[in-house]
Design a protein around this motif. Sequence first.
Motif, mmCIF file in Angstrom:
data_model
loop_
_atom_site.group_PDB
_atom_site.id
_atom_site.type_symbol
_atom_site.label_atom_id
_atom_site.label_comp_id
_atom_site.label_asym_id
_atom_site.label_seq_id
_atom_site.Cartn_x
_atom_site.Cartn_y
_atom_site.Cartn_z
ATOM 1 N N PHE A 90 0.750 -1.159 0.149
ATOM 2 C CA PHE A 90 -0.184 0.018 -0.145
ATOM 3 C C PHE A 90 0.913 1.285 -0.425
ATOM 4 N N ARG A 91 2.024 1.488 -1.139
ATOM 5 C CA ARG A 91 2.931 1.992 -1.099
ATOM 6 C C ARG A 91 2.711 3.513 -1.861
ATOM 7 N N ALA A 92 1.034 3.772 -2.314
ATOM 8 C CA ALA A 92 0.377 4.896 -2.939
ATOM 9 C C ALA A 92 -0.221 5.486 -1.694
ATOM 10 N N LEU A 93 -0.899 4.821 -1.344
ATOM 11 C CA LEU A 93 -1.446 4.809 -0.101
ATOM 12 C C LEU A 93 -1.301 5.999 1.373
ATOM 13 N N ARG A 94 0.460 5.502 0.906
ATOM 14 C CA ARG A 94 0.534 5.874 2.751
ATOM 15 C C ARG A 94 1.998 6.845 2.217
ATOM 16 N N ASN A 95 1.891 6.655 0.936
ATOM 17 C CA ASN A 95 3.090 8.202 0.303
ATOM 18 C C ASN A 95 2.126 9.243 0.332
ATOM 19 N N ALA A 96 1.499 9.100 -0.642
ATOM 20 C CA ALA A 96 0.393 10.172 -0.902
ATOM 21 C C ALA A 96 -0.589 10.211 0.144
ATOM 22 N N MET A 97 -1.505 9.435 1.617
ATOM 23 C CA MET A 97 -1.880 10.467 2.262
ATOM 24 C C MET A 97 -1.329 10.124 4.182
ATOM 25 N N PRO A 98 0.018 11.021 3.720
ATOM 26 C CA PRO A 98 0.290 10.602 5.769
ATOM 27 C C PRO A 98 -0.807 10.843 6.499
ATOM 28 N N MET A 99 -1.012 9.522 7.877
ATOM 29 C CA MET A 99 -1.263 9.741 9.032
ATOM 30 C C MET A 99 -1.190 10.679 9.361
ATOM 31 N N ASN A 100 -2.073 12.058 9.896
ATOM 32 C CA ASN A 100 -2.375 13.365 10.359
ATOM 33 C C ASN A 100 -3.793 13.493 11.036
ATOM 34 N N ILE A 101 -3.364 12.807 12.070
ATOM 35 C CA ILE A 101 -4.992 12.463 12.792
ATOM 36 C C ILE A 101 -5.322 13.734 12.922
ATOM 37 N N ARG A 102 -4.573 14.795 13.487
ATOM 38 C CA ARG A 102 -5.548 16.145 13.797
ATOM 39 C C ARG A 102 -5.979 17.207 12.694
ATOM 40 N N ALA A 103 -5.407 16.512 11.307
ATOM 41 C CA ALA A 103 -6.123 17.412 10.542
ATOM 42 C C ALA A 103 -7.278 16.828 9.167
ATOM 43 N N SER A 104 -7.567 17.538 8.439
ATOM 44 C CA SER A 104 -9.430 17.583 8.000
ATOM 45 C C SER A 104 -8.637 16.885 6.294
ATOM 46 N N LEU A 105 -8.871 16.718 5.800
ATOM 47 C CA LEU A 105 -7.961 17.043 4.673
ATOM 48 C C LEU A 105 -8.931 16.589 3.211
ATOM 49 N N GLY A 107 -10.521 15.096 0.082
ATOM 50 C CA GLY A 107 -10.466 14.738 -1.213
ATOM 51 C C GLY A 107 -8.743 14.321 -1.794
ATOM 52 N N LYS A 108 -7.585 15.548 -0.566
ATOM 53 C CA LYS A 108 -6.214 15.238 -0.838
ATOM 54 C C LYS A 108 -6.021 13.544 -0.836
ATOM 55 N N GLY A 109 -4.621 14.064 -1.465
ATOM 56 C CA GLY A 109 -3.728 12.505 -1.939
ATOM 57 C C GLY A 109 -4.272 11.794 -2.964
ATOM 58 N N ARG A 110 -5.095 12.367 -3.740
ATOM 59 C CA ARG A 110 -5.730 11.050 -4.971
ATOM 60 C C ARG A 110 -4.705 11.100 -5.410
ATOM 61 N N ALA A 193 3.444 19.869 17.457
ATOM 62 C CA ALA A 193 5.432 19.723 16.422
ATOM 63 C C ALA A 193 4.368 19.546 15.163
ATOM 64 N N PHE A 194 4.993 20.813 14.535
ATOM 65 C CA PHE A 194 5.087 20.435 12.929
ATOM 66 C C PHE A 194 5.802 19.858 12.558
ATOM 67 N N VAL A 195 6.094 18.663 11.677
ATOM 68 C CA VAL A 195 6.601 17.945 11.204
ATOM 69 C C VAL A 195 6.469 17.923 8.984
ATOM 70 N N ALA A 196 7.473 18.813 8.129
ATOM 71 C CA ALA A 196 6.800 19.405 6.917
ATOM 72 C C ALA A 196 7.008 18.061 6.397
ATOM 73 N N ALA A 197 7.977 16.797 6.462
ATOM 74 C CA ALA A 197 7.684 16.432 5.725
ATOM 75 C C ALA A 197 6.595 15.669 5.743
ATOM 76 N N ASP A 198 5.893 15.484 6.724
ATOM 77 C CA ASP A 198 5.109 14.186 6.835
ATOM 78 C C ASP A 198 2.868 15.254 6.750
ATOM 79 N N GLU A 199 3.552 16.800 6.263
ATOM 80 C CA GLU A 199 2.670 17.286 5.797
ATOM 81 C C GLU A 199 2.430 18.498 4.922
ATOM 82 N N TYR A 201 -0.054 18.401 2.964
ATOM 83 C CA TYR A 201 -1.001 19.318 2.129
ATOM 84 C C TYR A 201 -0.946 21.057 3.108
ATOM 85 N N ALA A 202 0.345 20.729 4.064
ATOM 86 C CA ALA A 202 -0.430 22.373 4.895
ATOM 87 C C ALA A 202 -0.143 23.277 4.276
#
Length: 203
Positions: A90-105, A107-110, A193-199, A201-202
């Motif tokens: 599930f590499r495509a999903l994991r790369n395009a949709m990083p886990m981010n519980i506090r965000a609501s995104l 439509g992103k990551g398609r 904390a904000f980690v640019a590589a994991d966000e 779509y910020a």
Amino acid sequence: MRPWVLLRQAAIPFEEVQLWFDQNARAQGAERYSPTGLVPVLMVDDEPIWDSLAICEAVADLFPGKRLWPDDSGARRIARAACAEMHAGFRALRNAMPMNIRASLPGKGRAAGVQQDIERISALWASCRARYGAGGALLFGDFTIADAFYAPVVMRFRTYAVKLPSAAQAYVDAVCALSAVQDWMAAGRAETAFVAADEPYAQ
Ligand SMILES: N[C@@H](CCC(=O)N[C@@H](CS)C(=O)NCC(=O)O)C(=O)O
């Protein structure tokens, strides 16, 4: 998340050492515990177990009474295959949709390949639920390692508002209702904390 949810949901006490990621999502200080410098790592008798699937297998071995794999050997084989598929795929999903519980995104990551991953996961969940899930709301009825393994995907489906078939959506709801998942989500929402590589779509 996977070993944490497993241990917490199974009520196995453990001591947590939280490490922080730098802006490139490199775990700071992990080399003190893990030969790979990656997390998660579980220390058992001062010996590291440095991979999430190995940690879950070790915990199942250490606590057989917790029945962390399905009792039935046929179901257990499928549960192991489902975890291995998650671990390796599930590499495509994991790369395009990083886990981010506090965000609501929504439509992103398609990105290319993501929908195929979503469809494969939905089909796998539906099959496990139909074949082995009669005793409860989870993949193999009661909570097992397989549910801990798919919990991060459940988080992604929520964050990115992925439209799912009804069986998959019911499973998402059941995982979100687990007390350990609730606790993990609350802790995630409280983080600042904000980690640019994991966000990516910020704004
Ligand atoms: N196969 C490993 C993967 C470990 C892994 O890639 N961990 C990432 C976080 S999910 C990590 O430690 N990244 C920090 C780094 O690369 O320094 C497992 O599932 O345990």
